[in-house]
Design a protein around this motif. Structure first.
Motif, PDB file in Angstrom:
ATOM      1  N   ARG A  87     -11.882  78.280  -4.454  1.00  0.00           N
ATOM      2  CA  ARG A  87     -10.694  79.303  -5.133  1.00  0.00           C
ATOM      3  C   ARG A  87     -11.348  79.887  -6.522  1.00  0.00           C
ATOM      4  N   GLU A 118      -9.925  82.326  -7.659  1.00  0.00           N
ATOM      5  CA  GLU A 118      -9.295  83.124  -8.827  1.00  0.00           C
ATOM      6  C   GLU A 118      -9.090  81.898 -10.547  1.00  0.00           C
ATOM      7  N   LYS A 119      -9.431  79.945  -9.918  1.00  0.00           N
ATOM      8  CA  LYS A 119      -9.597  78.534 -10.085  1.00  0.00           C
ATOM      9  C   LYS A 119     -10.635  78.632 -11.020  1.00  0.00           C
ATOM     10  N   THR A 120     -11.228  79.657 -11.189  1.00  0.00           N
ATOM     11  CA  THR A 120     -12.901  79.229 -11.596  1.00  0.00           C
ATOM     12  C   THR A 120     -12.374  78.956 -12.993  1.00  0.00           C
TER      13      THR A 120
END
Length: 350
Positions: free
Chosen positions: A182, A184-186
């Protein structure tokens, strides 16, 4: 190969008799059947169906003295000689831990099991073999000349099940989970990763972010991970041998993880296979099935845990290797230098 999708036990036995030099796994692949069906076809002849729960099987193994423990995932086979002992049962996870036999066991995947005895010129070959619901091998225990062979009849009689039929129902094999990221969750992943105090927290972090191990590696970036050339798997083995250091080498499937702690001394390549052929530890790794290799660093209370981890083309984990950090034999610094020197994956090579 037979035309029918599922050959009968009689057809399986005939095929085995006609191909005496083929290994069991190779026969199963040629017949397009799960390996458990191949073993089940010999029930009443050279196999006995036994209760599969690890509590009973490990208790029996402890009575057999020195044996060879075998755990396989895909084209990587991990074999250790030693004695079973120090068993810790558990509903969801169990463990056996001696100096040489070090296992993490997940009982729900110990679904089918057999005691197998075949005759050879050197005498009977005996083993306990455990399979998952799909009929794939989870763990095997092979007796040796030094084992307590006299204990075999009594132990097998105690484990034998009432059902001694030659058929075996299996479920469809669950595929390996592909990389799950994901992006966007890095930032959250990197922040939480930097705050870890134990390596076991990593999978919980992945689960919380709805990623998996390989997916997290693909987005985490430096300083947490470094993508390596797949050839690094072999380079690492040779470097560990040459340095003479101790490592922990993990190989596991859904039902069992087996660990070697110690050095690697003898490497014998054969075709696409690299083989560790030490006196009490053998490893057989098919190098051309290694698709991705990662150098990984996770913070712990005792300092960074550095690993080399290999995956197949389906995203399945093949092995993990760590440096050993124990009082009097701390190899972590030497291991860190080996990992740092491993070749990077060239940009665009993936």
């Amino acid at each position: 190969m037979l035309d029918r999708a599922t050959p009968t036990p009689e057809e399986i036995r005939a095929f085995v008799q006609d191909h005496p030099n083929l290994r069991a796994r190779d026969i199963a692949q040629k017949l397009s059947i799960a390996e458990a069906l191949l073993v089940a076809a010999g029930v009443g002849i050279n196999a006995t169906r036994i209760a599969p729960h690890p509590d009973g099987i490990i208790a029996a193994a402890e009575q057999l003295g020195e044996v060879m423990a075998l755990t396989r995932v895909g084209d990587c086979v991990h074999e250790k000689v030693g004695e079973y002992g120090n068993y810790h049962p558990g509903e969801h996870a169990a463990m056996t831990l001696t100096e040489e036999i070090d296992l993490r066991i997940f009982p729900r995947h110990w679904v089918h099991a057999y005691a197998v005895e075949t005759l050879s010129d050197a005498g009977p070959k005996r083993s306990l073999q455990v399979f998952d619901a799909a009929g794939d091998a989870v763990h095997k225990i092979h007796l040796r000349e030094t084992s307590r062979q006299e204990m075999w009849p009594e132990l097998i009689a105690g484990l034998a099940m009432a059902d001694q039929s030659t058929g075996q129902e299996v479920t469809e094999r669950a595929p390996s989970e592909p990389a799950k990221s994901r992006p966007e969750k890095t930032d959250v992943l990197r922040h939480e990763w930097s705050r870890m105090t134990d390596t076991h927290q990593f999978l919980r972090l992945c689960s919380k972010l709805k990623m998996n191990r390989l997916g997290a590696y693909r987005v985490a970036g430096a300083p947490f991970v470094r993508a390596l050339d797949p050839e690094a798997a072999n380079t690492m083995l040779m470097a560990v041998r040459d340095a003479g250091i101790n490592i922990m080498f993990f190989v596991g499937n859904r039902g069992c993880i087996q660990i070697h702690t110690g050095p690697i001394q003898n490497l014998r390549p054969m075709g696409p296979w690299q083989n560790v052929m030490d006196e009490r530890f053998n490893l057989h790794l098919r190098l051309d099935t290694v698709a991705e290799v990662w150098a990984v660093e996770k913070p712990t209370q005792r300092g960074p845990a550095v690993s080399v981890e290999a995956f197949d083309a389906q995203g399945g984990l093949i092995f993990q290797v760590f440096g050993v950090g124990k009082e009097g034999q701390d190899s972590r610094e030497d291991w860190g230098r080996i990992v740092a020197a491993l070749p990077d994956l060239q940009e665009g090579a993936a």
